[in-house]
Design a protein around this motif. Sequence first.
Motif, PDB file in Angstrom:
ATOM      1  N   GLY A 174     -58.922  10.114 -24.273  1.00 42.36           N
ATOM      2  CA  GLY A 174     -57.604  10.507 -23.798  1.00 42.36           C
ATOM      3  C   GLY A 174     -56.497   9.650 -24.401  1.00 42.36           C
ATOM      4  O   GLY A 174     -55.435  10.158 -24.780  1.00 42.36           O
ATOM      5  N   TRP A 175     -56.752   8.346 -24.496  1.00 41.70           N
ATOM      6  CA  TRP A 175     -55.779   7.456 -25.131  1.00 41.70           C
ATOM      7  C   TRP A 175     -55.606   7.818 -26.596  1.00 41.70           C
ATOM      8  O   TRP A 175     -54.497   7.818 -27.126  1.00 41.70           O
ATOM      9  N   GLU A 224     -50.774  18.602 -32.057  1.00 44.65           N
ATOM     10  CA  GLU A 224     -51.039  18.657 -30.616  1.00 44.65           C
ATOM     11  C   GLU A 224     -52.378  19.327 -30.329  1.00 44.65           C
ATOM     12  O   GLU A 224     -53.118  18.907 -29.424  1.00 44.65           O
ATOM     13  N   LEU A 225     -52.714  20.346 -31.109  1.00 46.06           N
ATOM     14  CA  LEU A 225     -53.996  21.028 -30.938  1.00 46.06           C
ATOM     15  C   LEU A 225     -55.158  20.096 -31.255  1.00 46.06           C
ATOM     16  O   LEU A 225     -56.174  20.081 -30.550  1.00 46.06           O
ATOM     17  N   LEU A 226     -55.033  19.277 -32.309  1.00 42.60           N
ATOM     18  CA  LEU A 226     -56.085  18.322 -32.645  1.00 42.60           C
ATOM     19  C   LEU A 226     -56.266  17.282 -31.544  1.00 42.60           C
ATOM     20  O   LEU A 226     -57.391  16.922 -31.185  1.00 42.60           O
ATOM     21  N   GLY A 227     -55.147  16.790 -30.991  1.00 41.56           N
ATOM     22  CA  GLY A 227     -55.247  15.829 -29.896  1.00 41.56           C
ATOM     23  C   GLY A 227     -55.948  16.408 -28.688  1.00 41.56           C
ATOM     24  O   GLY A 227     -56.801  15.760 -28.066  1.00 41.56           O
ATOM     25  N   SER A 228     -55.636  17.643 -28.330  1.00 45.27           N
ATOM     26  CA  SER A 228     -56.296  18.292 -27.191  1.00 45.27           C
ATOM     27  C   SER A 228     -57.777  18.501 -27.463  1.00 45.27           C
ATOM     28  O   SER A 228     -58.610  18.345 -26.560  1.00 45.27           O
ATOM     29  N   ALA A 229     -58.132  18.840 -28.704  1.00 45.34           N
ATOM     30  CA  ALA A 229     -59.541  19.037 -29.048  1.00 45.34           C
ATOM     31  C   ALA A 229     -60.315  17.730 -28.923  1.00 45.34           C
ATOM     32  O   ALA A 229     -61.454  17.700 -28.433  1.00 45.34           O
ATOM     33  N   VAL A 230     -59.710  16.614 -29.366  1.00 45.13           N
ATOM     34  CA  VAL A 230     -60.378  15.317 -29.253  1.00 45.13           C
ATOM     35  C   VAL A 230     -60.610  14.966 -27.782  1.00 45.13           C
ATOM     36  O   VAL A 230     -61.683  14.481 -27.399  1.00 45.13           O
ATOM     37  N   GLN A 231     -59.624  15.216 -26.943  1.00 45.95           N
ATOM     38  CA  GLN A 231     -59.785  14.914 -25.527  1.00 45.95           C
ATOM     39  C   GLN A 231     -60.869  15.787 -24.897  1.00 45.95           C
ATOM     40  O   GLN A 231     -61.666  15.313 -24.077  1.00 45.95           O
TER      41      GLN A 231
END
Length: 458
Positions: free
Chosen positions: A159-160, A179-186
């Motif tokens: 999440g961080w 933003e899509l990549l960040g959500s996928a990582v989370q």
Amino acid sequence: MVTALAAPLLLLSSFPAGAAAILAGAAEEPAAETAEPAANGAIEAERDANEDQRIAERIRGIYAAIDTLSRVEVAVEQGVVTLTGTVAQPEQVEQAAAIAGRVAGVVTVDNQIERDVAVSTNIAPAVETIMGQARGLLRALPLLGVALVVAIFVIWLTGWLSNRRSLWRRVSPNGFVAELLGSAVQFVGVLFGIYLALKILGATALLGALLGIGGVIGIAIGFAVRDTIDNYISSVMLSLRQPFRANDHVVIGDDEGRVVRLTSRATILMTLDGNHLRIPNATVFKAVILNYTRNPQRRFEFDLGVDADDDPVDAMKVGVEALCALDFVLSDPAPVAHIMQVGDSNIVIRFLAWLDQEETDFQKGRSLAIRAGKVALEDAGFALPEPIYRLRMDPRSAPVTTIAPEQGKGAPSPAARQQRPTDNAATDLRPETHVAQLVDRERAETGGDLLDSDRPIE
């Protein structure tokens, strides 16, 4: 007793195998529940006198080792095992019959076991099972705590990492994709944390079951919200392709206006009437997009009809010269004219010319060009006739007044020519900017969107 049974057995053995089997089957009494015979499927003709006792003792010994079957009574005669007594659960009835049927020498099992429905008998095992599970949970608390700590740490770390927008901006310049990549990582971090926790607890099979259920649910949800998913994917593609900029004058399908913003769900236009128009991105992605702002030079056209008796070539020349005399009409490319058709009462000529939209409003320029062409043709003596209709009048009607040809088709009077203004310098031809200013003001108030002026436009 043995002597009494020997005669029937000898008589039975003298029959053919098939007949003996039929008689043996007919001699058996029907039982409520029976088990399968011995593995070889054949019943022995001669038996040891002590074999029934050995079978009974063997089955009783097995039942004695199982607490739930300790009250089952066993009786064996001629290889037929009769089970009586009570058990607490229905599945224990089947268990007792299955155990007895597996003992060697058993011909069949007459299962007469009944379920004990007493409250004390059924409550005590349930309470004992719950207490055993609670004790097991208490013993597993330290391991469960470690699994939770590991899962929470992994989820917090991913999440961080997903919130590091600057990192994802460097990976992908497009804000929406970042933003899509960040959500996928989370999302992957949550799944990995749960997997590690279940792995520590030794319950990875549960994760497989959950993933299977989640897959089925995901397919069902995907069919239910396929339009939303289509819209979301279209948003990603539009943010990557950038088909227009903010404040561009576009026509998307049948809708026309200036682009206000591109969101993750829809494209917002401001119509030329000053109204907001929201178009789903799935529709925008599939539609034909006409962008008037990309090229400042724009061609306009209009039709004028001259009398069929006039020379259309001379009329084309007069009209083109009138367009060339206008300051806002571009000389390169030069205005042109074409004969479109010969109508019932006139010859239709189409005039085409170009203007610069950054300096001249399209509709204003086109309007003045139509006026200039019409005035030039009329001043040169060309008539712009209206459609001619042939009417049959009733004799009782008033007589029709006719106009002399020299009055209807001749050149306009000097007084009419003096009333026509020929100076266009006082006319304001600047582009209309009110709607564009509304768009700029709204974008300044609402902030950014998926439109990126730094990316190349498609």
